[in-house]
Structure formats: structure tokens, C-alpha cells
Design a protein around this motif. Structure first.
Motif, PDB file in Angstrom:
ATOM      1  N   LEU A 294       0.997  -1.315  -0.147  1.00 30.39           N
ATOM      2  CA  LEU A 294       0.138   0.014   0.088  1.00 30.39           C
ATOM      3  C   LEU A 294       0.926   1.103   0.154  1.00 30.39           C
ATOM      4  O   LEU A 294       1.932   1.322   0.761  1.00 30.39           O
ATOM      5  CB  LEU A 294      -1.032   0.007   1.379  1.00 30.39           C
ATOM      6  CG  LEU A 294      -1.896  -1.018   1.197  1.00 30.39           C
ATOM      7  CD1 LEU A 294      -2.716  -1.110   2.717  1.00 30.39           C
ATOM      8  CD2 LEU A 294      -3.171  -0.549   0.128  1.00 30.39           C
ATOM      9  N   VAL A 295       0.689   1.998  -0.823  1.00 27.73           N
ATOM     10  CA  VAL A 295       1.286   3.560  -0.921  1.00 27.73           C
ATOM     11  C   VAL A 295       0.145   4.494  -0.729  1.00 27.73           C
ATOM     12  O   VAL A 295      -0.831   4.381  -1.800  1.00 27.73           O
ATOM     13  CB  VAL A 295       2.043   3.617  -2.106  1.00 27.73           C
ATOM     14  CG1 VAL A 295       2.840   5.158  -2.237  1.00 27.73           C
ATOM     15  CG2 VAL A 295       3.209   2.709  -2.215  1.00 27.73           C
ATOM     16  N   ASP A 296      -0.038   5.244   0.211  1.00 28.20           N
ATOM     17  CA  ASP A 296      -1.013   6.477   0.199  1.00 28.20           C
ATOM     18  C   ASP A 296      -2.281   5.717   0.127  1.00 28.20           C
ATOM     19  O   ASP A 296      -3.173   6.291  -0.618  1.00 28.20           O
ATOM     20  CB  ASP A 296      -0.694   7.321  -0.477  1.00 28.20           C
ATOM     21  CG  ASP A 296       0.291   8.444  -0.119  1.00 28.20           C
ATOM     22  OD1 ASP A 296       0.932   8.100   0.956  1.00 28.20           O
ATOM     23  OD2 ASP A 296       0.923   8.944  -1.273  1.00 28.20           O
ATOM     24  N   GLY A 297      -2.587   4.712   0.745  1.00 24.78           N
ATOM     25  CA  GLY A 297      -3.787   4.070   0.610  1.00 24.78           C
ATOM     26  C   GLY A 297      -4.136   3.195  -0.400  1.00 24.78           C
ATOM     27  O   GLY A 297      -5.428   2.656  -0.583  1.00 24.78           O
ATOM     28  N   ALA A 341       6.562  10.505  -9.088  1.00 24.23           N
ATOM     29  CA  ALA A 341       7.503  11.217  -8.235  1.00 24.23           C
ATOM     30  C   ALA A 341       7.508  10.711  -7.073  1.00 24.23           C
ATOM     31  O   ALA A 341       8.593  10.864  -6.404  1.00 24.23           O
ATOM     32  CB  ALA A 341       7.066  12.943  -8.286  1.00 24.23           C
ATOM     33  N   ARG A 342       6.735   9.746  -6.807  1.00 27.19           N
ATOM     34  CA  ARG A 342       6.851   9.180  -5.555  1.00 27.19           C
ATOM     35  C   ARG A 342       7.470   7.903  -5.404  1.00 27.19           C
ATOM     36  O   ARG A 342       7.666   7.292  -4.412  1.00 27.19           O
ATOM     37  CB  ARG A 342       5.410   9.109  -4.882  1.00 27.19           C
ATOM     38  CG  ARG A 342       4.887  10.315  -4.418  1.00 27.19           C
ATOM     39  CD  ARG A 342       3.357  10.138  -3.880  1.00 27.19           C
ATOM     40  NE  ARG A 342       2.535  10.389  -4.911  1.00 27.19           N
ATOM     41  CZ  ARG A 342       1.029  10.200  -4.608  1.00 27.19           C
ATOM     42  NH1 ARG A 342       0.523   9.957  -3.649  1.00 27.19           N
ATOM     43  NH2 ARG A 342       0.318  10.333  -5.910  1.00 27.19           N
ATOM     44  N   THR A 343       7.893   7.401  -6.694  1.00 27.61           N
ATOM     45  CA  THR A 343       8.216   5.822  -6.835  1.00 27.61           C
ATOM     46  C   THR A 343       9.779   6.077  -7.050  1.00 27.61           C
ATOM     47  O   THR A 343      10.474   6.820  -7.483  1.00 27.61           O
ATOM     48  CB  THR A 343       7.473   5.321  -7.991  1.00 27.61           C
ATOM     49  OG1 THR A 343       7.990   5.875  -9.172  1.00 27.61           O
ATOM     50  CG2 THR A 343       6.101   5.041  -7.944  1.00 27.61           C
ATOM     51  N   HIS A 344      10.293   4.618  -6.872  1.00 26.71           N
ATOM     52  CA  HIS A 344      11.717   4.578  -7.005  1.00 26.71           C
ATOM     53  C   HIS A 344      12.253   4.766  -8.643  1.00 26.71           C
ATOM     54  O   HIS A 344      11.613   4.897  -9.392  1.00 26.71           O
ATOM     55  CB  HIS A 344      12.066   2.961  -6.586  1.00 26.71           C
ATOM     56  CG  HIS A 344      11.527   2.133  -7.590  1.00 26.71           C
ATOM     57  ND1 HIS A 344      10.113   1.865  -7.268  1.00 26.71           N
ATOM     58  CD2 HIS A 344      11.721   1.502  -8.632  1.00 26.71           C
ATOM     59  CE1 HIS A 344       9.401   0.695  -8.141  1.00 26.71           C
ATOM     60  NE2 HIS A 344      10.399   0.673  -9.006  1.00 26.71           N
TER      61      HIS A 344
END
Length: 470
Positions: A294-297, A341-344
């Protein structure tokens, strides 16, 4: 035939409620007739069974037999509906008692556990050293465990039941722990656990590294990421999908991941991506959709170029369950950019067995050799889906088998023969107030242990009379 089925089913309801001696015969009649009536008739019968099953819960043997009957009707094509959830709730209650029995058995010398249908007063006396007044309920939990497991397996094959279970994560987690504990001693619970895992997830946010596009997808009946990978490739790649770059999967691979048998001439699937979590953790094909982090829900899966070519056997791990996947929506360019922008960064996560990168060459552009027909059987492949049938109860269940036309998994199920008590000298009340779960017990203590039924699955464990008919 419909009228005969209705009369037999009414006898089941009447004899169950009154604990009458004719209950086993009535159940066998329903088994025999169930294959000869329309599914709509079975659905009506299951709806009528739900309140009776709930009322009969304190009479463990009758409730377990009704659960097996309900499971047989579901496998004959009836929707499980509310009776499916009632079976799972009772499995949570009596399953926790069965786990307490296992725990107490280990603390009193261990050794081979008695067969569930063979537990008797001697075994109850043994665990009484640990459980005290709770020993009768623990023994009854062990005694009914296989019947509830068989019924639960049938209920979890129903998409509506899996959806309802998924809506209560706390209860799903607690039931999963109980089933996991039982599976260490009863292999039949292995598939029940897998079906609970199938219930964990039905939505993903999928990001494709090469195109930088993103999609939200919905799926059902997907037991592992081998199957998920195949269905994603079908839904997303090429003009037939959503125009992602890549090679379209063989339609026979896709069919085997949905509802068809495996085609022996197309039984090896070639992978298209590395599956990586949106938090930068490796996921892979061997995991389940519920393992996608889960990432931000939201469960976020990143489709990376392959760092190690891989393939696997076509098919579904649970062939009796239909698989499906559909694209709900594509992310807008701005939304996709925000997620990226939030991923590897690209190349940061590779297959755990991928060779070291040399001269910036990941090998992702290379394709595995194509294998067809018999040659495919000799290709080196990952261990893909396997059928894991939930075995019918053993041959020691010696009453008459149900009549023809039943699902094979419900053949040779013992229907409890009525009024005789399993433990004649045990107290009538099985349901003393719970205290704490067996895993909370200190192994160094000598005092009797207590155990509890998880709150999310408790609520109907109140005695209505002596344990006659259990």
C-alpha cells in the motif's frame, strides 16, 4: 422432483431445530436430490437455511453438518449469500477452540493428534489439564474442524463471500490466523488459507515504466501474481488492450487464466515485466495480489522491464474459480506524473536472481526462446499455478455417502447420527466466558489455560440446552 426436494429440505430444517433423530436421513435426502433441481431452488433453500444454521450453532455437530450441506449446495451452483458468511463466522468460533485444543495437546506431551472425527472423552480429559472447564468446547472445536473447513472452502469459492470478507479486514486477519494455525496440523486447511488470501485484494494502481502511463484495474478470482501478470498483459498491451508496448500474450494463456483448461500446446507463459511495489520492494510472480504494498492507501504495482527473463506454467491455482481483470480508468498525465515522483528510479529494483549489470546492459531487451507443444515441457520455468484440491473427509467417516450428482469434494461426508453426546460425561454448557487466546499463555504456567473467540466472529455462542445431537 422439486416438490420432493422441498419436502426433504423442510425435514432438514425441522429436525435440525428440534435435534430430532431423523436429521441425518433428511440431510442425505437433500444431498441426493440437490443435483436434480434448478439452481434457483437451491438459492431459496440456502436463504431459508441461514437463520436455522445460526440458531443451531451451540449444537456443534448439527451446525457443522448443516454447514457441509450448505457448502454442497453452493458447489452445485447456488450463490452462497448470507449462509456463506455464517459458515465463516462459525469457523472462526469453533476454529479458535480447535486451535486451543492443539495448544493444550502440545503442552500435555504432544504426539500425534487424534483424528478430528475420532476425538473422545479420553482426549478431552487430557486437554482438561491445561484448559480446565474450557476443555469440552476445545474438544468439540477439534471434532468439527474438518467439516467447517470443507464448508468454508466451498463458501470462499463464491465471489460475493470473498467481497464481503474483504470489507472487514480485521475479521479477515483473525480468521486467517486461525486457518493458518489449523493448517499446520490439517493439510485440508491449506486451500482455505489460499482462498482467504485471494480475498485480500481486488484493486490495483498499475504504473508502466516504459510508457510512464498508469491505470487503475479491478480483478477477481486471482490467486497469485502469475495469473495477475497474464491478465495484466492481456488488458494493457497492444491495440487489443490499452496500447502499452510489449508482446501480446497468447490467447490460450489468457483463457487458462480466466475459465478454460490449459492447452497442452500453449502451457508455458512468457513474462513481460518485473513486478515491483510502488514503495520500491520486490513483489514478483510468486506472491499474491494482496502482497502488493500500500502506498497512500492504494496498492501500487510498477511494471518494470525484465531484469531476468522468466516463464511459468499456464493456468489457475484454483481451477474451479473464474478469474477476471478489467481496466477501470487510465490516470491523467498529471496524476501519473505525481505518482512517478513518489516511486523509485528506473533500474533501482531488479529480480533478486538477476545477474550484475555490466556496461549498463540489463539484458531486458533479450527475449527467451519460443517453445511449442512438447518442447515447452522441457523449458526451464518457474513453479506456476497448481491445483490444490481440498480433499474430502477421510474414509473413517463411515455413514452412507450422499447420492449421485454431488460435487466430488462433498462425497463421503459423515452426518452426525443424532442424539448421542460425543462426550457423555461432559458438562452441558460448552461456552464458558472467554478469557484470552491460547497464544497469550505462558508455557511456564501450570494453571489451566483459557482462550477466546475473536470478537469479530463471536456473538452466537450461547447454549440452548444439553449437548444432545452434537
Amino acid at each position: 422432483m422439486t416438490e420432493e426436494f422441498r419436502a426433504a429440505f423442510q425435514r432438514v430444517l425441522d429436525t435440525a431445530a428440534s435435534q430430532a433423530p431423523g436429521f441425518p436421513e433428511a440431510v442425505h435426502d437433500v444431498f441426493r436430490l440437490s443435483s436434480q433441481v434448478p439452481r434457483e431452488e437451491l438459492a431459496i433453500a440456502l436463504e431459508a437455511l441461514t437463520p436455522v444454521l445460526s440458531d443451531c450453532e451451540p449444537h456443534a455437530g448439527v451446525a457443522a453438518d448443516l454447514s457441509v450441506l450448505a457448502g454442497a449446495l453452493v458447489e452445485s451452483g447456488a450463490p452462497a449469500g448470507q449462509v456463506g458468511l455464517e459458515v465463516l463466522r462459525q469457523l472462526g468460533s469453533y476454529g479458535q477452540a480447535a486451535v486451543a485444543f492443539i495448544h493444550a495437546w502440545e503442552k500435555t506431551g504432544g504426539g500425534a493428534l487424534p483424528a478430528p472425527n475420532g476425538v473422545d472423552e479420553a482426549e478431552e480429559k487430557r486437554v482438561e489439564q491445561v484448559l480446565g472447564d474450557n476443555a469440552p468446547l476445545a474438544a468439540v472445536g477439534w471434532w468439527t474442524s474438518l467439516r467447517y473447513g470443507l464448508a468454508a472452502k466451498a463458501m470462499l469459492g463464491d465471489s460475493g463471500v470473498r467481497s464481503a470478507v474483504r470489507a472487514d479486514p480485521g475479521a479477515l486477519h483473525e480468521l486467517g490466523q486461525i486457518v493458518q494455525a489449523l493448517s499446520t496440523r490439517l493439510s485440508e486447511f491449506g486451500e482455505v488459507g489460499e482462498l482467504l488470501r485471494m480475498s485480500e485484494a481486488d484493486r490495483l494502481l498499475v504504473l508502466d515504466r516504459v510508457s510512464r502511463r498508469g491505470f487503475r484495474v479491478a480483478f477477481d478470482g486471482v490467486s497469485d501474481n502469475f495469473q495477475l501478470h497474464t491478465l495484466l498483459a492481456d488488458a494493457l498491451i497492444g491495440k487489443e488492450g490499452n496500447r502499452l508496448p510489449g508482446t501480446r500474450p497468447d490467447p490460450r494463456w489468457v483463457a487458462a487464466s480466466v475459465d478454460a483448461s490449459v492447452d497442452p500446446l500453449a502451457d508455458v507463459v512468457r513474462g513481460e515485466w518485473d513486478l515491483v511495489g510502488g514503495d520500491g520492494t520486490w513483489v514478483g510472480n510468486e506472491a499474491c495480489p494482496g502482497d502488493v504494498p500500500l502506498v497512500d492507501g492504494e496498492r501500487v504495482l510498477v511494471l518494470e522491464p525484465q531484469s531476468l527473463l522468466h516463464s511459468w506454467r499456464a493456468g489457475r491455482r484454483h481451477p474451479h474459480i473464474t478469474g477476471s481483470l478489467s481496466v477501470l480508468e487510465e490516470l491523467t498525465p498529471d496524476e501519473a506524473t505525481a505518482w512517478w515522483a513518489r516511486t523509485h528510479p528506473a533500474g533501482a529494483v531488479r529480480h533478486p536472481q538477476a545477474p550484475p549489470i555490466e556496461n549498463d546492459d540489463t539484458g531486458a531487451h533479450r527475449r527467451p526462446p519460443r517453445h511449442f507443444g512438447v518442447a515447452a515441457h522441457f523449458a526451464e520455468v518457474d513453479s506456476g499455478p497448481m491445483s490444490a484440491p481440498f480433499a474430502a473427509l477421510g474414509p473413517d467417516l463411515d455413514l452412507d455417502a450422499p447420492g449421485g450428482g454431488l460435487s466430488a469434494s462433498f462425497e463421503d461426508v459423515t452426518i452426525n447420527p443424532g442424539a448421542a453426546s460425543v462426550f457423555p460425561d461432559s458438562p452441558a454448557s460448552l461456552f464458558d466466558p472467554p478469557a484470552r487466546p491460547p497464544e497469550a499463555v505462558d508455557d511456564d504456567e501450570d494453571e489451566p489455560d483459557d482462550f477466546t473467540v475473536p470478537a469479530a466472529w463471536s456473538g452466537a455462542l450461547t447454549p440452548t440446552g444439553p449437548r444432545a445431537g452434537t
